[in-house]
Scaffold this active site. Structure first.
Site, PDB file in Angstrom:
ATOM      1  N   GLU A 130       0.818  -1.221   0.000  1.00 55.03           N
ATOM      2  CA  GLU A 130       0.000   0.000   0.000  1.00 55.03           C
ATOM      3  C   GLU A 130       0.852   1.271   0.000  1.00 55.03           C
ATOM      4  OE1 GLU A 130      -3.670   0.253  -0.082  1.00 55.03           O
ATOM      5  OE2 GLU A 130      -2.712   2.091  -0.734  1.00 55.03           O
ATOM      6  N   VAL A 133       2.621   3.588  -3.327  1.00 50.83           N
ATOM      7  CA  VAL A 133       2.056   4.707  -4.108  1.00 50.83           C
ATOM      8  C   VAL A 133       1.212   5.590  -3.198  1.00 50.83           C
ATOM      9  CG1 VAL A 133       0.732   5.379  -6.150  1.00 50.83           C
ATOM     10  CG2 VAL A 133       1.826   3.138  -6.091  1.00 50.83           C
ATOM     11  N   ILE A 137      -2.281   7.721   1.378  1.00 51.29           N
ATOM     12  CA  ILE A 137      -3.592   7.578   0.703  1.00 51.29           C
ATOM     13  C   ILE A 137      -3.841   6.105   0.381  1.00 51.29           C
ATOM     14  CG2 ILE A 137      -5.044   8.335  -1.219  1.00 51.29           C
ATOM     15  CD1 ILE A 137      -2.955  10.475  -1.830  1.00 51.29           C
ATOM     16  N   GLU A 191      13.593  11.169  -2.187  1.00 51.50           N
ATOM     17  CA  GLU A 191      14.302   9.882  -2.201  1.00 51.50           C
ATOM     18  C   GLU A 191      15.769  10.116  -1.841  1.00 51.50           C
ATOM     19  OE1 GLU A 191      12.666   6.864  -2.922  1.00 51.50           O
ATOM     20  OE2 GLU A 191      11.096   8.331  -2.601  1.00 51.50           O
ATOM     21  N   ASP A 202      10.444   8.343 -10.057  1.00 53.23           N
ATOM     22  CA  ASP A 202       9.606   7.842  -8.959  1.00 53.23           C
ATOM     23  C   ASP A 202       8.132   7.807  -9.398  1.00 53.23           C
ATOM     24  OD1 ASP A 202       9.342   7.574  -5.780  1.00 53.23           O
ATOM     25  OD2 ASP A 202       7.852   9.031  -6.446  1.00 53.23           O
ATOM     26  N   LYS A 206       5.415   4.597  -9.822  1.00 52.07           N
ATOM     27  CA  LYS A 206       4.086   4.559  -9.186  1.00 52.07           C
ATOM     28  C   LYS A 206       2.985   4.427 -10.235  1.00 52.07           C
ATOM     29  CE  LYS A 206       5.655   7.300  -5.225  1.00 52.07           C
ATOM     30  NZ  LYS A 206       5.889   8.680  -4.765  1.00 52.07           N
ATOM     31  N   GLY A 303       6.403  11.376   3.584  1.00 55.60           N
ATOM     32  CA  GLY A 303       6.620  11.755   4.983  1.00 55.60           C
ATOM     33  C   GLY A 303       6.486  10.534   5.878  1.00 55.60           C
TER      34      GLY A 303
HETATM   35  N1  HSE Z   1       9.984  10.667  -2.705  1.00 58.86           N
HETATM   36  C1  HSE Z   1       8.625  10.238  -2.709  1.00 58.86           C
HETATM   37  C2  HSE Z   1       7.735  11.436  -2.976  1.00 58.86           C
HETATM   38  C3  HSE Z   1       8.302   9.599  -1.389  1.00 58.86           C
HETATM   39  O1  HSE Z   1       8.223  12.563  -2.842  1.00 58.86           O
HETATM   40  O2  HSE Z   1       6.577  11.271  -3.345  1.00 58.86           O
HETATM   41  C4  HSE Z   1       6.976   8.910  -1.342  1.00 58.86           C
HETATM   42  O3  HSE Z   1       6.889   7.849  -2.253  1.00 58.86           O
END
Ligand code: HSE
Length: 354
Positions: A130, A133, A137, A191, A202, A206, A303
């Site tokens: 979970e 992504v 949420i 990251e 990233d 997702k 976070g």
């Molecule tokens: N680095 C990612 C972001 C962390 O800023 O969305 C959460 O997946």
């Protein structure tokens, strides 16, 4: 019926510390929900002597992954190291050894999700992701279960908190890109290598995960057309505002006949659009289906605690299933005869409306 669930935590960075904090501080509350105690057995770290704000018994820390992966008292391995290797190998080994796994790892799930899910199925254990992504949420569970009666037409999503935070600060405060990125790193949003955030990598991981679930097909990260936000300058925000637009990094998946177009790039959104109002670290995922029409998921996308919310909720779900020896009701199939495509030309700085 199982009494007490043993948990091994791989990683004690921003997310790992959030997970450990929740497991330790909310132990009674979680025990009531799981129906048995959730016991943190060991935590894999790189530097056991490092000063940490989290109070954790030094005896729990180890630098040897095998102390967790080979411990019969560990039922659920929680992988929050991030990155492809060694996270993928650890997840694989845990599943091979008959342990269930919770991971927040979008890179591993985007690249190897189908094979790892099928390994979990073969071994009769659970693999939940979970937190991979949208941070806090709930998205994976709804995509696996709650919206499956729909033919999904499209997804328009803000799924990188770091980029959205940077874009908001540049537009609102005239902050320079480098300064906004530095704050995002200090806040624990970015990251380890922020290139993955700012170049849209990233978000492409997702999107691959969401599109695979939504369209029940395998979408690989390399199928996704990708452009990041690193070339945007303050003047772009000034011109956008003058014309009544906000700039957002959107991840888009659109069904077109027997193909699904997948892309991540900056978009100019009219300021009165819902997605244009999603600010800071918040993420939003708008899904269009033939039955529900439009649906919007919204919340903090990165976070420590928002992400820990998703990880610990996955642990609870598995703990309940292990306790009752329940079969996995969240089986995923990727056998739709659709093709992933990214036909967008590599061109300008931002595209109007996606
Ligand atoms: N680095 C990612 C972001 C962390 O800023 O969305 C959460 O997946």
């Amino acid at each position: 019926m199982k009494k007490g669930i043993g948990i091994g935590l791989l990683g004690l960075g921003v997310v790992g510390s959030g997970v450990a904090q929740v497991l330790l501080q909310k132990a009674d509350f979680l025990e009531r929900q799981a129906g048995s105690p959730l016991s943190l057995k060991r935590v894999l770290v790189r530097h056991p002597g490092k000063r940490r704000s989290l109070k954790i018994a030094p005896a729990l820390l180890t630098t040897r992954a095998e102390d967790i992966l080979q411990d019969p008292a560990v039922d659920i391995v929680v992988e929050v190291i991030g990155g492809e290797s060694p996270a993928r190998e650890y997840i694989r080994e845990a599943l091979q050894r008959g342990k269930s796994v919770v991971t927040a790892n979008k890179e591993v799930m985007a690249k190897y999700g189908p094979e790892l899910l099928s390994l979990a199925g073969e071994k009769g254990v659970f693999l939940h992701f979970e937190a991979s992504v949208g941070g806090g949420i709930p998205l994976i569970a709804p995509f696996q279960r709650d919206i499956r009666a729909n033919d999904i037409r499209g997804i328009h999503a803000i799924i990188n908190g770091t980029c959205n935070y940077i874009l908001t600060r540049m537009a609102r405060e005239g902050a320079e890109f480098a300064e906004a990125l530095k704050s995002a790193q200090e806040l624990g949003y970015a990251e380890a290598d922020p290139t993955n955030d700012i170049e849209g990598i990233d978000a492409s991981y997702k999107l691959a995960i969401l599109a695979s679930l939504a369209f029940q097909m395998v979408v690989r990260p390399e199928d996704v057309y990708r452009e990041g936000i690193s070339r945007l300058a303050l003047r772009d925000f000034k011109f956008a505002r003058e014309l009544g637009y906000a700039i957002r990094l959107l991840a888009i998946a659109k069904r077109d006949g027997d193909s699904v177009e997948v892309r991540v790039h900056p978009v100019l959104l009219p300021e009165d659009y819902l997605l244009a109002k999603v600010d800071g670290v918040f993420n939003a995922v708008q899904v269009e289906g033939d039955l529900f029409g439009k649906l919007l998921f919204y919340g903090q996308g990165a976070g420590a605690l928002p992400t820990a919310s998703a990880v610990v909720t996955d642990i609870l779900a598995i703990a309940q299933k292990l306790r009752c020896a329940a079969p996995d009701s969240s089986r995923v199939s990727f056998d739709q005869q659709l093709r992933a495509s990214s036909p967008w030309p590599r061109s300008g700085r931002a595209t109007i409306c996606g």
